[in-house]
Design a protein around this motif. Structure first.
Motif, PDB file in Angstrom:
ATOM      1  N   LYS A  57       0.816  -1.209   0.000  1.00  0.00           N
ATOM      2  CA  LYS A  57       0.000   0.000   0.000  1.00  0.00           C
ATOM      3  C   LYS A  57       0.855   1.265   0.000  1.00  0.00           C
ATOM      4  O   LYS A  57       0.532   2.254  -0.681  1.00  0.00           O
ATOM      5  CB  LYS A  57      -0.918  -0.015   1.231  1.00  0.00           C
ATOM      6  CG  LYS A  57      -1.951   1.093   1.254  1.00  0.00           C
ATOM      7  CD  LYS A  57      -2.890   0.919   2.443  1.00  0.00           C
ATOM      8  CE  LYS A  57      -3.959   2.001   2.460  1.00  0.00           C
ATOM      9  NZ  LYS A  57      -4.883   1.830   3.618  1.00  0.00           N
ATOM     10  N   THR A  58       1.968   1.249   0.737  1.00  0.00           N
ATOM     11  CA  THR A  58       2.831   2.425   0.826  1.00  0.00           C
ATOM     12  C   THR A  58       3.435   2.769  -0.528  1.00  0.00           C
ATOM     13  O   THR A  58       3.408   3.929  -0.972  1.00  0.00           O
ATOM     14  CB  THR A  58       3.955   2.186   1.852  1.00  0.00           C
ATOM     15  OG1 THR A  58       3.376   1.865   3.115  1.00  0.00           O
ATOM     16  CG2 THR A  58       4.834   3.428   1.987  1.00  0.00           C
ATOM     17  N   GLU A  59       4.002   1.749  -1.196  1.00  0.00           N
ATOM     18  CA  GLU A  59       4.656   1.991  -2.483  1.00  0.00           C
ATOM     19  C   GLU A  59       3.667   2.477  -3.536  1.00  0.00           C
ATOM     20  O   GLU A  59       3.942   3.432  -4.283  1.00  0.00           O
ATOM     21  CB  GLU A  59       5.352   0.714  -2.970  1.00  0.00           C
ATOM     22  CG  GLU A  59       6.565   0.286  -2.156  1.00  0.00           C
ATOM     23  CD  GLU A  59       6.201  -0.429  -0.868  1.00  0.00           C
ATOM     24  OE1 GLU A  59       7.069  -0.578  -0.009  1.00  0.00           O
ATOM     25  OE2 GLU A  59       5.021  -0.832  -0.732  1.00  0.00           O
ATOM     26  N   LEU A  60       2.504   1.844  -3.620  1.00  0.00           N
ATOM     27  CA  LEU A  60       1.534   2.227  -4.643  1.00  0.00           C
ATOM     28  C   LEU A  60       0.870   3.571  -4.337  1.00  0.00           C
ATOM     29  O   LEU A  60       0.485   4.302  -5.259  1.00  0.00           O
ATOM     30  CB  LEU A  60       0.476   1.130  -4.798  1.00  0.00           C
ATOM     31  CG  LEU A  60       0.986  -0.166  -5.450  1.00  0.00           C
ATOM     32  CD1 LEU A  60      -0.149  -1.166  -5.625  1.00  0.00           C
ATOM     33  CD2 LEU A  60       1.648   0.115  -6.797  1.00  0.00           C
ATOM     34  N   SER A  61       0.742   3.913  -3.062  1.00  0.00           N
ATOM     35  CA  SER A  61       0.175   5.220  -2.708  1.00  0.00           C
ATOM     36  C   SER A  61       1.095   6.341  -3.181  1.00  0.00           C
ATOM     37  O   SER A  61       0.641   7.360  -3.714  1.00  0.00           O
ATOM     38  CB  SER A  61      -0.038   5.323  -1.192  1.00  0.00           C
ATOM     39  OG  SER A  61      -1.003   4.385  -0.765  1.00  0.00           O
ATOM     40  N   TYR A  62       2.390   6.161  -2.986  1.00  0.00           N
ATOM     41  CA  TYR A  62       3.350   7.156  -3.463  1.00  0.00           C
ATOM     42  C   TYR A  62       3.360   7.185  -4.991  1.00  0.00           C
ATOM     43  O   TYR A  62       3.421   8.260  -5.608  1.00  0.00           O
ATOM     44  CB  TYR A  62       4.745   6.828  -2.945  1.00  0.00           C
ATOM     45  CG  TYR A  62       5.808   7.800  -3.430  1.00  0.00           C
ATOM     46  CD1 TYR A  62       6.020   9.003  -2.779  1.00  0.00           C
ATOM     47  CD2 TYR A  62       6.582   7.498  -4.547  1.00  0.00           C
ATOM     48  CE1 TYR A  62       6.975   9.903  -3.233  1.00  0.00           C
ATOM     49  CE2 TYR A  62       7.538   8.389  -5.009  1.00  0.00           C
ATOM     50  CZ  TYR A  62       7.728   9.585  -4.346  1.00  0.00           C
ATOM     51  OH  TYR A  62       8.673  10.474  -4.802  1.00  0.00           O
ATOM     52  N   TYR A  63       3.297   5.997  -5.589  1.00  0.00           N
ATOM     53  CA  TYR A  63       3.328   5.911  -7.054  1.00  0.00           C
ATOM     54  C   TYR A  63       2.164   6.673  -7.685  1.00  0.00           C
ATOM     55  O   TYR A  63       2.317   7.334  -8.713  1.00  0.00           O
ATOM     56  CB  TYR A  63       3.293   4.437  -7.464  1.00  0.00           C
ATOM     57  CG  TYR A  63       3.140   4.206  -8.939  1.00  0.00           C
ATOM     58  CD1 TYR A  63       4.226   4.265  -9.793  1.00  0.00           C
ATOM     59  CD2 TYR A  63       1.880   3.938  -9.483  1.00  0.00           C
ATOM     60  CE1 TYR A  63       4.079   4.055 -11.157  1.00  0.00           C
ATOM     61  CE2 TYR A  63       1.722   3.727 -10.835  1.00  0.00           C
ATOM     62  CZ  TYR A  63       2.832   3.790 -11.666  1.00  0.00           C
ATOM     63  OH  TYR A  63       2.677   3.590 -13.015  1.00  0.00           O
ATOM     64  N   ASN A  64       1.001   6.591  -7.062  1.00  0.00           N
ATOM     65  CA  ASN A  64      -0.193   7.247  -7.625  1.00  0.00           C
ATOM     66  C   ASN A  64      -0.091   8.772  -7.612  1.00  0.00           C
ATOM     67  O   ASN A  64      -0.865   9.453  -8.291  1.00  0.00           O
ATOM     68  CB  ASN A  64      -1.450   6.797  -6.872  1.00  0.00           C
ATOM     69  CG  ASN A  64      -1.791   5.344  -7.146  1.00  0.00           C
ATOM     70  OD1 ASN A  64      -1.525   4.835  -8.241  1.00  0.00           O
ATOM     71  ND2 ASN A  64      -2.387   4.668  -6.171  1.00  0.00           N
ATOM     72  N   GLU A  65       0.850   9.316  -6.844  1.00  0.00           N
ATOM     73  CA  GLU A  65       1.027  10.766  -6.790  1.00  0.00           C
ATOM     74  C   GLU A  65       1.998  11.281  -7.856  1.00  0.00           C
ATOM     75  O   GLU A  65       2.190  12.483  -7.999  1.00  0.00           O
ATOM     76  CB  GLU A  65       1.525  11.179  -5.401  1.00  0.00           C
ATOM     77  CG  GLU A  65       0.515  10.907  -4.292  1.00  0.00           C
ATOM     78  CD  GLU A  65       1.011  11.369  -2.937  1.00  0.00           C
ATOM     79  OE1 GLU A  65       2.145  11.923  -2.886  1.00  0.00           O
ATOM     80  OE2 GLU A  65       0.286  11.189  -1.936  1.00  0.00           O
ATOM     81  N   ARG A  71       5.569   7.811 -13.815  1.00  0.00           N
ATOM     82  CA  ARG A  71       5.010   6.472 -13.622  1.00  0.00           C
ATOM     83  C   ARG A  71       5.567   5.496 -14.650  1.00  0.00           C
ATOM     84  O   ARG A  71       5.990   4.387 -14.322  1.00  0.00           O
ATOM     85  CB  ARG A  71       3.486   6.526 -13.740  1.00  0.00           C
ATOM     86  CG  ARG A  71       2.785   7.239 -12.614  1.00  0.00           C
ATOM     87  CD  ARG A  71       1.291   7.127 -12.783  1.00  0.00           C
ATOM     88  NE  ARG A  71       0.557   7.865 -11.757  1.00  0.00           N
ATOM     89  CZ  ARG A  71      -0.771   7.851 -11.638  1.00  0.00           C
ATOM     90  NH1 ARG A  71      -1.502   7.166 -12.522  1.00  0.00           N
ATOM     91  NH2 ARG A  71      -1.363   8.533 -10.676  1.00  0.00           N
ATOM     92  N   MET A  92      -4.887  -5.093  -4.423  1.00  0.00           N
ATOM     93  CA  MET A  92      -5.027  -3.710  -4.892  1.00  0.00           C
ATOM     94  C   MET A  92      -5.057  -3.649  -6.421  1.00  0.00           C
ATOM     95  O   MET A  92      -4.578  -4.558  -7.109  1.00  0.00           O
ATOM     96  CB  MET A  92      -3.874  -2.859  -4.350  1.00  0.00           C
ATOM     97  CG  MET A  92      -3.945  -2.622  -2.843  1.00  0.00           C
ATOM     98  SD  MET A  92      -2.670  -1.495  -2.244  1.00  0.00           S
ATOM     99  CE  MET A  92      -1.202  -2.486  -2.490  1.00  0.00           C
TER     100      MET A  92
END
Length: 311
Positions: A57-65, A71, A92
Motif C-alpha cells: 500500500k505504501t509503495e503504490l500510494s506514493y506511485y499514484n502521486e 510512472r 489492490m
C-alpha cells in the motif's frame, strides 16, 4: 542448492498471475525480498533487480502521486530481464503502466489478497527453507518425547535395531540410514529422510520394513528439529567413559554445535532405554534440573562438613 522458480510461488501460495506468463520459469536465487520504495522516487543506483519485488500500500500510494511520465519511467526500470517477479498485496488495483512493463519485459506480475507483512513473512520463510545450507549424515533420527535425537555410530553398531525398539516403545521414526539436514537458522537444524527411503527401516537379517505400515501413522513423522546427538560405539575397555554426566561433549554440524552423549555398546545393555532416559534427562537439564550437578554439590557439602569436623 535447490532451484526455486516463480512458478513454485504461484503453486505454493495460490497467487493470481496477472501478466508476464512467459517469465514464470525464471529462477529465484535468494531469499531476500525487496520493497522498492526508494526506487519509486527515481533512485535506482542500488536497485536489487535480482530479488523478488513486492509492492504494498505504501509503495503504490506514493506511485499514484507521480505524473504520467514518472510512472512510466519507474515501472520500465523496475522490470528487468533478471527480475524473478513482482507481487502486489491486498488485492489492490494494478497500475496500467506496470501491466504494460511486465508484458514487454516478461516479468511475472502476481497479486495476493493478504496483507503485506503476512505475504513477506510467508514468502521469506518458504525461500529461506529452500535456500538453507544442506548436508547429509549417516545415522538415525528419532523423535523421543519431543526431542529430536540423532543416533550416530559406525555401521553395524545397532542404530537401526535401537530405533526399532524405540518405535515399539511409542516414539516416532524420522529417518534411517541417511538423514538429510538443513540449517534453517543460525542455531536450528531440521532433519528429514530422503524421499526414496522415507518411513523405511533396514534390519540386518530381516531386511527392509515399512514402519508406518507395521506400527501406524503415529510411529513416523516427516521432519524434526535435531537437539541431541547420541553416538554409539563399541565398548573399549581402555577408554574412560563419563560416569557422572558432568562432561558435556559437542558435535558440530555445519555452523551449529549440538550436545553429544557417547554410549558404549556391549551385550546386555538396553540401548533403547538408555537413549530414552538420555532424552528425558536432556529435557530436565533444559528445565534447570541437573542430577550430576546436584550430586556434585552434595558431595562437596559432605567433604566440607567432614573437613570442618576434623578441624
Amino acid at each position: 542448492m535447490a532451484k526455486v522458480r516463480t512458478q513454485d510461488l504461484l503453486e505454493r501460495f495460490n497467487l493470481e498471475l496477472v501478466a508476464g506468463e512467459d517469465g514464470v520459469h525464471r529462477e529465484i536465487h535468494m531469499s531476500d525480498i525487496s520493497r522498492p520504495g526508494v526506487e519509486m522516487t527515481g533512485y535506482f543506483k542500488f536497485y536489487p533487480k535480482e530479488r523478488l519485488q513486492l509492492l504494498g500500500k505504501t509503495e503504490l500510494s506514493y506511485y499514484n502521486e507521480l505524473n504520467q511520465e514518472e510512472r512510466k519511467d519507474r515501472m520500465e526500470r523496475l522490470c528487468t530481464d533478471v527480475t524473478p517477479g513482482i507481487v502486489i498485496t491486498r488485492q489492490m488495483d494494478i497500475p496500467e503502466e506496470l501491466l504494460i512493463a511486465c508484458r514487454e519485459a516478461g516479468v511475472p506480475l502476481m497479486r495476493s489478497p493478504h496483507k503485506t507483512t503476512r505475504v513477506i513473512s510467508r514468502l521469506t520463510n518458504f525461500l529461506e527453507t529452500k535456500f538453507a545450507p544442506f548436508t547429509a549424515i549417516h545415522g538415525v533420527l528419532v523423535d523421543i518425547y519431543g526431542i529430536g535425537v540423532l543416533i550416530t555410530g559406525q555401521s553395524g553398531v545397532g542404530k537401526s535395531e535401537t530405533a526399532l525398539e524405540l518405535v515399539k516403545r511409542g516414539h516416532r521414526l524420522v529417518a534411517d540410514d541417511s538423514v538429510e539436514i538443513r540449517q534453517e537458522d543460525f542455531d536450528t537444524l531440521i532433519g528429514n529422510s530422503p524421499p526414496l527411503i522415507e518411513h523405511l527401516l533396514e534390519i540386518r537379517g530381516l531386511g527392509i520394513i515399512n514402519v508406518m505400515t507395521l506400527f501406524g501413522a503415529g510411529a513416523v513423522r516427516s521432519y524434526k528439529r535435531i537437539t541431541l546427538v547420541i553416538n554409539l560405539e563399541l565398548w573399549d575397555q581402555k577408554k574412560q567413559y563419563d560416569r557422572l554426566g558432568l562432561d558435556e561433549d559437542k558435535k558440530k554440524i555445519m555452523d551449529v554445535e549440538l550436545p553429544q552423549v557417547t554410549v558404549p555398546v556391549r551385550p546386555g545393555r538396553n540401548l533403547a532405554v538408555i537413549i530414552e532416559v538420555a532424552a528425558m534427562n536432556f529435557r530436565l537439564k533444559r528445565m534447570g534440573v541437573n542430577a550430576a550437578e546436584e550430586f556434585s554439590e552434595r558431595l562437596t557439602q559432605v567433604i566440607d562438613r567432614d573437613q570442618a569436623e576434623e578441624d
